[in-house]
Motif scaffolding. Structure first.
Motif, PDB file in Angstrom:
ATOM      1  N   MET A   1       0.792  -1.301  -0.106  1.00  0.00           N
ATOM      2  CA  MET A   1       0.157   0.084  -0.006  1.00  0.00           C
ATOM      3  C   MET A   1       0.793   1.350  -0.015  1.00  0.00           C
TER       4      MET A   1
ATOM      5  N   ILE B   1       2.223   1.924  -3.350  1.00  0.00           N
ATOM      6  CA  ILE B   1       1.307   2.684  -4.459  1.00  0.00           C
ATOM      7  C   ILE B   1       1.004   3.955  -3.740  1.00  0.00           C
ATOM      8  N   SER B   2       1.152   4.236  -2.822  1.00  0.00           N
ATOM      9  CA  SER B   2       0.811   5.678  -2.306  1.00  0.00           C
ATOM     10  C   SER B   2       2.097   6.705  -2.586  1.00  0.00           C
TER      11      SER B   2
ATOM     12  N   ILE C   1      -6.724   4.670  -2.327  1.00  0.00           N
ATOM     13  CA  ILE C   1      -6.298   3.483  -2.852  1.00  0.00           C
ATOM     14  C   ILE C   1      -6.947   2.200  -2.926  1.00  0.00           C
TER      15      ILE C   1
ATOM     16  N   SER D   1     -10.232   2.888  -4.982  1.00  0.00           N
ATOM     17  CA  SER D   1      -9.998   2.625  -6.403  1.00  0.00           C
ATOM     18  C   SER D   1     -10.083   1.075  -6.651  1.00  0.00           C
TER      19      SER D   1
ATOM     20  N   GLN E   1      -7.472   7.661  -8.919  1.00  0.00           N
ATOM     21  CA  GLN E   1      -7.715   6.359  -9.134  1.00  0.00           C
ATOM     22  C   GLN E   1      -7.258   5.871 -10.655  1.00  0.00           C
TER      23      GLN E   1
ATOM     24  N   ILE F   1      -3.468   5.081 -10.097  1.00  0.00           N
ATOM     25  CA  ILE F   1      -3.469   3.598  -9.175  1.00  0.00           C
ATOM     26  C   ILE F   1      -3.469   2.547 -10.149  1.00  0.00           C
TER      27      ILE F   1
ATOM     28  N   ARG G   1       0.530   2.516 -10.964  1.00  0.00           N
ATOM     29  CA  ARG G   1       1.142   2.091  -9.443  1.00  0.00           C
ATOM     30  C   ARG G   1       0.742   0.682  -9.422  1.00  0.00           C
ATOM     31  N   LEU G   2      -0.474   0.346  -9.433  1.00  0.00           N
ATOM     32  CA  LEU G   2      -0.776  -1.110  -9.184  1.00  0.00           C
ATOM     33  C   LEU G   2       0.018  -2.107  -9.984  1.00  0.00           C
TER      34      LEU G   2
END
Length: 343
Positions: free
Chosen positions: A23, A26-27, A38, A41, A53, A56, A60-61
Motif C-alpha cells: 500500500m 502505491i501511495s 487506494i 480505487s 484512481q 493507481i 502504480r498497481l
C-alpha cells in the motif's frame, strides 16, 4: 533469530508487513495518494475514475505487483541455486540466463543499425525487447539442459554456466564497439532495470510464467532438502539426482529468465535474500525457506522501489542502484555479526 519450531507468527508478521508496504508503494510517487483513495480505487468502475484512481489502476498497481513478482522470484531463484551448488555466492544468474537475455536485447538494440527504416523501428518496440530477452535466455537454458544431461558433476555445470556468460558478454562487447552512442545509451538504460514499464497485458503474461516457475520450485522442495545432505547420501536415499537437478534448473530459468525479460537485470536480490532469510529463520528446511524467501524478497523489493521513486519528485533512480546500495550493507552486517555464512 527465530528458533521456535512454530513459524506461524513470523509468517503472519511478514505477510502483514508485505501488505502494508504494498500500500505504501502505491501511495508514493510524484504525487502522494491517501490510503483510502487506494482502497476506493479497487472497487471503482474503470469508467468512473478520478485522476488519482486512474494513476493507481494503470501505473502504480501494475508496478507494485511487478515488484512483488520480481523480488520473490529472484529470491527463490537464488535459494534454488545456492542449494543446488552448495555455494553461498551462487545466485539466480550463475547459469548464464541473464547473460543470454542481455545478448538477445543487445542484438536488437546494438545490432539494429544493420536494419534500415521501418524494420529498425519495428525491432525497437518494447515487446521486441521482451521477446529477444526471452529467446536469449531460452537458448542458454537449452544449452545448459543439454550439458546437464551429459555431466555428472554439479560444480561443472556451474563453471559451464559461467563460461556461457563470458561468451555472451564478449559478443555484447563486440556489438557495443560498433554501435552508436544513442544505441549504447538505450542498452545501458535497459541494464538499469525497471519495474514501471509494464501494462496489464504484460503483467498478466509475466505472472503466468512466474506461477509455472513457482510450481516447479515447490515440486523441487523434497530434492532440495535431500541435496543438503550431499549428492552421494541423496543417491543412497533413492533421489534421482539428474531429475531433481533438471527440475531445479528449469524452475530457476523460468523465474530468472522471465524477470530479466520483463524487468531487466536486477542485482543483489537473488544473492542476498536467501542469506537474510536463513539468518532470521535459522532453518535449512525448504518447506519453511521457500515461502519465507518469497515474503522477504517481495518486501525488500517494495522497499527498494519506494526509495527509487524519490517520493514527491518527478525523478526515479535506477532500481539496480538502490537494490545494491540498500542490500549490500545488510549482507556485510549479517556476515560480520554471524562471522560465517549460514548454509
Amino acid at each position: 533469530m527465530i528458533t521456535s519450531k512454530s513459524y506461524t507468527i513470523p509468517f503472519i508478521v511478514l505477510a502483514v508487513l508485505l501488505l502494508l508496504l504494498f500500500m505504501v508503494n502505491i501511495s508514493l510517487g510524484s504525487v502522494s495518494i491517501a490510503f483510502n483513495t487506494i482502497i476506493d480505487s479497487f472497487f471503482t468502475n474503470s469508467d468512473n475514475l478520478n485522476n488519482h484512481q486512474y494513476i493507481i489502476q494503470n501505473y502504480r498497481l501494475p508496478k507494485a505487483i511487478t515488484a512483488v513478482l520480481v523480488g520473490s522470484g529472484l529470491g527463490i531463484s537464488g535459494l534454488l541455486m545456492q542449494t543446488l551448488f552448495r555455494n553461498p555466492l551462487a545466485g539466480p544468474f550463475v547459469l548464464g540466463i541473464t547473460s543470454g537475455a542481455s545478448l538477445g536485447v543487445a542484438l536488437v538494440i546494438l545490432g539494429s543499425s544493420i536494419f534500415g527504416g521501418f524494420l529498425a523501428t519495428f525491432l525497437l518496440t518494447k515487446w521486441s525487447l521482451v521477446i529477444a530477452a526471452s529467446l536469449g535466455s531460452f537458448l542458454v537454458l537449452l544449452l545448459v539442459l543439454i550439458v546437464s544431461s551429459k555431466v555428472r558433476d554439479t560444480m561443472a555445470i556451474l563453471i559451464i554456466g559461467l563460461m556461457f556468460g563470458s561468451i555472451t558478454a564478449a559478443i555484447v562487447s563486440v556489438l557495443s564497439y560498433f554501435s552508436s552512442a544513442e544505441q549504447l545509451q538505450q542498452y545501458i538504460f535497459w541494464g538499469f532495470g525497471s519495474l514501471g514499464d509494464l501494462d496489464w497485458n504484460e503483467v498478466t503474461i509475466f505472472a503466468i510464467i512466474y506461477c509455472i516457475g513457482i510450481l516447479f520450485s515447490i515440486l523441487s522442495i523434497k530434492g532440495l532438502n535431500t541435496l543438503l545432505l550431499g549428492e552421494n547420501y541423496a543417491k543412497s536415499l533413492g533421489l534421482n539426482i539428474k531429475q531433481s537437478r533438471l527440475l531445479i534448473i528449469i524452475a530457476t530459468s523460468l523465474l530468472a529468465g522471465t524477470i530479466t525479460a520483463f524487468a531487466g537485470p536486477i542485482a543483489f536480490i537473488g544473492l542476498a535474500i536467501p542469506h537474510v532469510t536463513r539468518q532470521v529463520f535459522n532453518t535449512s528446511n525448504h518447506k519453511i525457506l521457500l515461502p519465507a524467501v518469497f515474503l522477504f524478497g517481495a518486501i525488500i523489493m517494495l522497499i527498494c522501489d519506494s526509495i527509487a521513486q524519490l517520493p514527491n519528485t518527478d525523478y526515479m533512480l535506477p532500481i539496480n542502484a538502490i537494490t545494491s546500495l540498500f542490500g549490500a550493507p545488510i549482507v556485510v552486517w549479517l556476515l560480520v555479526r554471524q562471522r560465517k555464512m549460514v548454509f
